[in-house]
Design a protein around this motif. Structure first.
Motif, mmCIF file in Angstrom:
data_model
loop_
_atom_site.group_PDB
_atom_site.id
_atom_site.type_symbol
_atom_site.label_atom_id
_atom_site.label_comp_id
_atom_site.label_asym_id
_atom_site.label_seq_id
_atom_site.Cartn_x
_atom_site.Cartn_y
_atom_site.Cartn_z
ATOM 1 N N LYS A 1 32.199 28.830 -30.588
ATOM 2 C CA LYS A 1 32.349 30.260 -30.355
ATOM 3 C C LYS A 1 32.959 30.469 -28.974
ATOM 4 C CE LYS A 1 29.736 34.584 -30.039
ATOM 5 N NZ LYS A 1 28.386 35.212 -30.085
ATOM 6 N N VAL A 2 33.966 31.337 -28.886
ATOM 7 C CA VAL A 2 34.673 31.544 -27.632
ATOM 8 C C VAL A 2 34.709 33.029 -27.308
ATOM 9 C CG1 VAL A 2 36.919 31.662 -28.805
ATOM 10 C CG2 VAL A 2 36.818 31.115 -26.360
ATOM 11 N N SER A 3 34.630 33.338 -26.030
ATOM 12 C CA SER A 3 34.775 34.733 -25.606
ATOM 13 C C SER A 3 35.528 34.777 -24.286
ATOM 14 C CB SER A 3 33.403 35.415 -25.454
ATOM 15 O OG SER A 3 32.597 34.735 -24.516
ATOM 16 N N PHE A 4 36.378 35.783 -24.134
ATOM 17 C CA PHE A 4 37.141 35.978 -22.906
ATOM 18 C C PHE A 4 37.691 37.395 -22.911
ATOM 19 C CE2 PHE A 4 39.849 34.108 -26.124
ATOM 20 C CZ PHE A 4 40.989 34.899 -26.120
ATOM 21 N N ALA A 5 38.044 37.881 -21.742
ATOM 22 C CA ALA A 5 38.569 39.238 -21.610
ATOM 23 C C ALA A 5 40.028 39.283 -22.038
ATOM 24 C CB ALA A 5 38.430 39.723 -20.175
ATOM 25 N N ALA A 6 40.477 40.445 -22.472
ATOM 26 C CA ALA A 6 41.869 40.608 -22.906
ATOM 27 C C ALA A 6 42.793 40.850 -21.724
ATOM 28 C CB ALA A 6 41.971 41.769 -23.892
ATOM 29 N N THR A 7 42.236 41.239 -20.588
ATOM 30 C CA THR A 7 43.053 41.528 -19.419
ATOM 31 C C THR A 7 42.432 40.909 -18.172
ATOM 32 O OG1 THR A 7 41.899 43.615 -18.988
ATOM 33 C CG2 THR A 7 43.875 43.711 -20.390
ATOM 34 N N ALA A 8 43.250 40.751 -17.173
ATOM 35 C CA ALA A 8 42.804 40.260 -15.876
ATOM 36 C C ALA A 8 43.752 40.847 -14.831
ATOM 37 C CB ALA A 8 42.825 38.733 -15.828
ATOM 38 N N ALA A 9 43.507 40.518 -13.574
ATOM 39 C CA ALA A 9 44.386 40.972 -12.495
ATOM 40 C C ALA A 9 44.835 39.769 -11.687
ATOM 41 C CB ALA A 9 43.665 41.977 -11.592
ATOM 42 N N LYS A 10 46.029 39.848 -11.152
ATOM 43 C CA LYS A 10 46.507 38.781 -10.277
ATOM 44 C C LYS A 10 45.534 38.591 -9.112
ATOM 45 C CE LYS A 10 50.503 37.519 -7.424
ATOM 46 N NZ LYS A 10 51.850 37.945 -6.942
ATOM 47 N N TRP A 11 45.289 37.336 -8.764
ATOM 48 C CA TRP A 11 44.366 36.916 -7.708
ATOM 49 C C TRP A 11 42.921 37.323 -7.987
ATOM 50 C CZ3 TRP A 11 46.737 33.181 -6.126
ATOM 51 C CH2 TRP A 11 48.059 33.215 -5.673
ATOM 52 N N SER A 12 42.599 37.442 -9.276
ATOM 53 C CA SER A 12 41.212 37.655 -9.697
ATOM 54 C C SER A 12 40.848 36.574 -10.700
ATOM 55 C CB SER A 12 41.038 39.035 -10.333
ATOM 56 O OG SER A 12 41.245 40.052 -9.380
ATOM 57 N N PRO A 13 39.551 36.260 -10.849
ATOM 58 C CA PRO A 13 39.164 35.194 -11.783
ATOM 59 C C PRO A 13 39.215 35.638 -13.236
ATOM 60 C CG PRO A 13 37.226 36.103 -10.688
ATOM 61 C CD PRO A 13 38.418 36.740 -10.041
ATOM 62 N N PHE A 14 39.667 34.713 -14.064
ATOM 63 C CA PHE A 14 39.637 34.887 -15.519
ATOM 64 C C PHE A 14 38.793 33.756 -16.084
ATOM 65 C CE2 PHE A 14 41.287 33.517 -19.647
ATOM 66 C CZ PHE A 14 41.140 34.680 -20.391
ATOM 67 N N GLU A 15 37.867 34.093 -16.992
ATOM 68 C CA GLU A 15 36.931 33.087 -17.497
ATOM 69 C C GLU A 15 36.952 33.004 -19.024
ATOM 70 O OE1 GLU A 15 32.804 32.371 -15.845
ATOM 71 O OE2 GLU A 15 32.252 33.268 -17.774
ATOM 72 N N VAL A 16 36.958 31.771 -19.500
ATOM 73 C CA VAL A 16 36.774 31.486 -20.921
ATOM 74 C C VAL A 16 35.382 30.891 -21.086
ATOM 75 C CG1 VAL A 16 37.594 30.195 -22.919
ATOM 76 C CG2 VAL A 16 39.232 31.012 -21.199
ATOM 77 N N GLU A 17 34.570 31.507 -21.941
ATOM 78 C CA GLU A 17 33.216 31.001 -22.202
ATOM 79 C C GLU A 17 33.164 30.405 -23.603
ATOM 80 O OE1 GLU A 17 29.435 33.253 -21.201
ATOM 81 O OE2 GLU A 17 29.319 33.250 -23.406
ATOM 82 N N LEU A 18 32.596 29.218 -23.712
ATOM 83 C CA LEU A 18 32.503 28.523 -24.999
ATOM 84 C C LEU A 18 31.056 28.111 -25.249
ATOM 85 C CD1 LEU A 18 35.420 26.444 -23.807
ATOM 86 C CD2 LEU A 18 35.652 27.557 -26.011
ATOM 87 N N LYS A 19 30.630 28.238 -26.484
ATOM 88 C CA LYS A 19 29.305 27.763 -26.885
ATOM 89 C C LYS A 19 29.489 26.458 -27.647
ATOM 90 C CE LYS A 19 26.803 31.151 -25.289
ATOM 91 N NZ LYS A 19 25.797 30.931 -24.220
#
Length: 587
Positions: free
Chosen positions: A102-120
């Motif tokens: 199972k995976v979850s992540f945001a559809a958007t992010a901002a430059k110089w901000s963290p983006f995270e992928v979470e996996l179970k």
């Protein structure tokens, strides 16, 4: 050194792994003594003769001395590696569906901000060592590989500090079938921050967007190990103070005024039962992350120290494999923080089990696993590391001379050609150690001296406290007189052309910085002249400010000055002059 003798300094004995083992085995209370590092310059024979356990046992004392003096330092074997299980293709059975986690992540992010992928994903075995996880990120013209990490309870995370705007794609790679081949997309919008701090104009710093950054640093090594009440007090103090960089350790500290146990530890286990150095404690790391995020909210860079020698839990003496796992895990978890600086060690040369090969390997791990290339340094006690190494972005320095500190900035700039950050110039305080009892006046003087020589000096406080809460280690509140004056210097620096100071020639007896015939800041330090003569071009007119760096006042003198002129001064210490060229309508 060919052999040890009773006259060999304890420092040299403890640097040898074989001798170090004998001391740890035979005199454990010496090895764990919180003031051990104050004993290093004494000869081995004197130390053995005054150690409580051995004082009335001449036979045992002689035996220990004989065993140590029989060692050939050149033949000391390296420490063995631990048995770490390596990621295997069959970690999950063939029946496990590829990419089924199972995976979850945001559809958007901002430059110089963290983006995270979470996996179970899977929990069996030891996922910290058994599972390898990466994600390949791509956008137009940019491809990055980011290492993931296990966060406990079947949760895996992959974090990217997004370096570019645009549409990004990612695909996971893992030896765990359920975590392999998972893809996704997200859109990165305009920057929500100024970006990372980088080296700028060779000797200085700026954010990615070009905004100058002046590292006005302080040190509170283990403030995140003190419990919520004191940690909140530290954050409140920082919010009101002038500092925008904090030197701090990952591991807890065992030393003078640092004998309390932390509430949580970096690894699973306990003091009584020991720690499993192959199983990081996610609760500890989440707490550290929260504190780093809170520093960022205050505009403070977290100069994070990965290793140090002040240890009674075994964190400084882990095996090579355990060390490497720690570095990889720290970078995977924290490289997505915008305000991280990596410091491989505080006083690397006191970590006797580590070699240059080890430090170079750690540097390689950091650079290979940090896709955004945060600043990276290493800090000394007695012996400088080779700051000319290509991975060293800036010189993180502890003074080596009892008196000269910031005065050496000029020499070090010429020697290394990199930014000079004197992270430890001694501390304002009143403890018995020479590194911890300079006055607020002297701390402030060192800041000014270093700044006008084109470097950056760091603050710390070591005032005695009935509860052993000294800022340099545990945080809390400032007790000294220098922080407010350091803030005044910061304002003066920010007002300079380009928001930074570059040294100027022309004065043999005092330091000065600025832009030739446009802006000049002159610092008289502990001198106390009643006047100063100048010779300047006749066609350039200056306004002049007399700056009292201690009383934090700026007095603009009446009229203007050009050619040959004399400036009257108050005849007291810690005064500066600022010459500002008057702009005309034609300029």
């Amino acid at each position: 050194m060919s052999t040890f003798t009773p006259e060999t300094p304890l420092f040299d004995v403890m640097r040898d792994a074989s001798a170090h083992r004998i001391i740890y085995a035979e005199i454990p209370e010496l090895a764990s003594n919180p003031i051990l590092h104050t004993l290093y310059h004494y000869p081995l024979g004197l130390i053995l003769g005054t150690e409580e356990r051995l004082r009335d046992d001449a036979v045992r004392r002689a035996d220990i001395l004989a065993r140590i003096t029989a060692i050939d330092p050149s033949q000391t074997p390296a420490l063995p590696s631990s048995n770490v299980s390596l990621p295997q293709p069959d970690y999950e059975a063939d029946s496990t569906t590829e990419g089924s986690a199972k995976v979850s992540f945001a559809a958007t992010a901002a430059k110089w901000s963290p983006f995270e992928v979470e996996l179970k994903g899977p929990e069996h075995g030891n996922p910290f060592t058994d599972v390898e996880l990466f994600a390949d990120f791509a956008t137009a013209g940019t491809k990055l590989t980011v290492a993931g990490f296990y966060d406990g309870n079947g949760t895996y995370r992959i974090r990217l500090l997004v370096p570019e705007t645009g549409q990004w794609t990612f695909t996971t790679r893992s030896n765990a079938r359920s975590l392999n081949g998972i893809g996704g997309t997200f859109d990165a919008g305009q920057a929500a921050s100024r970006g990372l701090v980088r080296v700028a104009e060779q000797f200085h710093f700026a954010y990615d967007d070009g905004t100058p950054y002046l590292p006005i640093g302080t040190t509170s090594y283990v403030w995140t190990h003190q419990g919520d009440a004191l940690e909140q007090e530290t954050l409140t103090t920082l919010a009101k103070g002038p500092f925008n960089k904090m030197r701090m350790c990952v591991f807890p500290k065992s030393y003078l005024f640092n004998e309390n146990e932390p509430e949580i530890y970096p690894y699973e286990g306990s003091v009584a039962e020991g720690f499993d150095y192959l199983r990081p404690n996610p609760v500890f790391w989440a707490h550290l992350e929260r504190r780093i995020d809170q520093l960022e909210e205050l505009g403070i860079e977290a100069d994070l120290i990965l290793f140090h020698a002040y240890d009674r839990w075994g964190f400084s003496t882990m095996s090579r494999d355990q060390d490497d796992l720690f570095v990889k895990y720290a970078v995977a978890r924290l490289a997505s923080k915008r305000n991280i600086w990596w410091s491989l060690a505080n006083e690397y040369d006191l970590m006797f089990e580590k070699s240059t090969e080890d430090w170079e390997r750690f540097a390689g791990i950091v650079t290979a696993n940090d896709p955004n290339a945060h600043l990276l340094s290493i800090h000394n006690c007695r012996e400088f590391y080779d700051h000319s190494r290509p991975w060293v972005t800036h010189c993180s320095i502890q003074r080596r001379d009892i008196y000269k500190t910031a005065e050496m900035t000029t020499e070090w700039r010429e020697q290394y050609g990199k930014p000079i950050v004197i992270d430890e110039c001694a501390y304002e305080g009143n403890i018995d150690q020479g590194w911890g009892n300079i006055t607020g006046e002297e701390m402030t003087r060192r800041f000014w001296e270093g700044a006008l020589r084109g470097g950056y000096v760091g603050h710390g406080e070591t005032y005695m406290d009935p509860e052993d809460v000294l800022w340099w280690a545990k945080g809390g509140s400032f007790k000294g007189s220098s922080p407010e004056r350091i803030g005044f210097l910061r304002r003066i620096q920010e007002e300079a052309p380009g928001g930074r100071l570059e040294p100027l020639a022309g004065h043999w007896d005092v330091t000065s910085a600025g832009l030739e015939n446009e802006y000049e800041l002159i610092y008289f330090g502990f001198f106390q002249p009643t006047y100063r003569r100048f010779v300047k071009p006749q066609h350039i007119t200056f306004e002049i400010d007399v700056i009292d760096t201690w009383n934090m006042t700026v007095e603009t003198l009446p009229g203007t000055f050009s050619g040959r002129f004399r400036v009257e001064l108050p005849g007291r210490q810690y005064v500066a002059l600022r010459l500002r060229a008057v702009k005309t309508g034609n300029e």
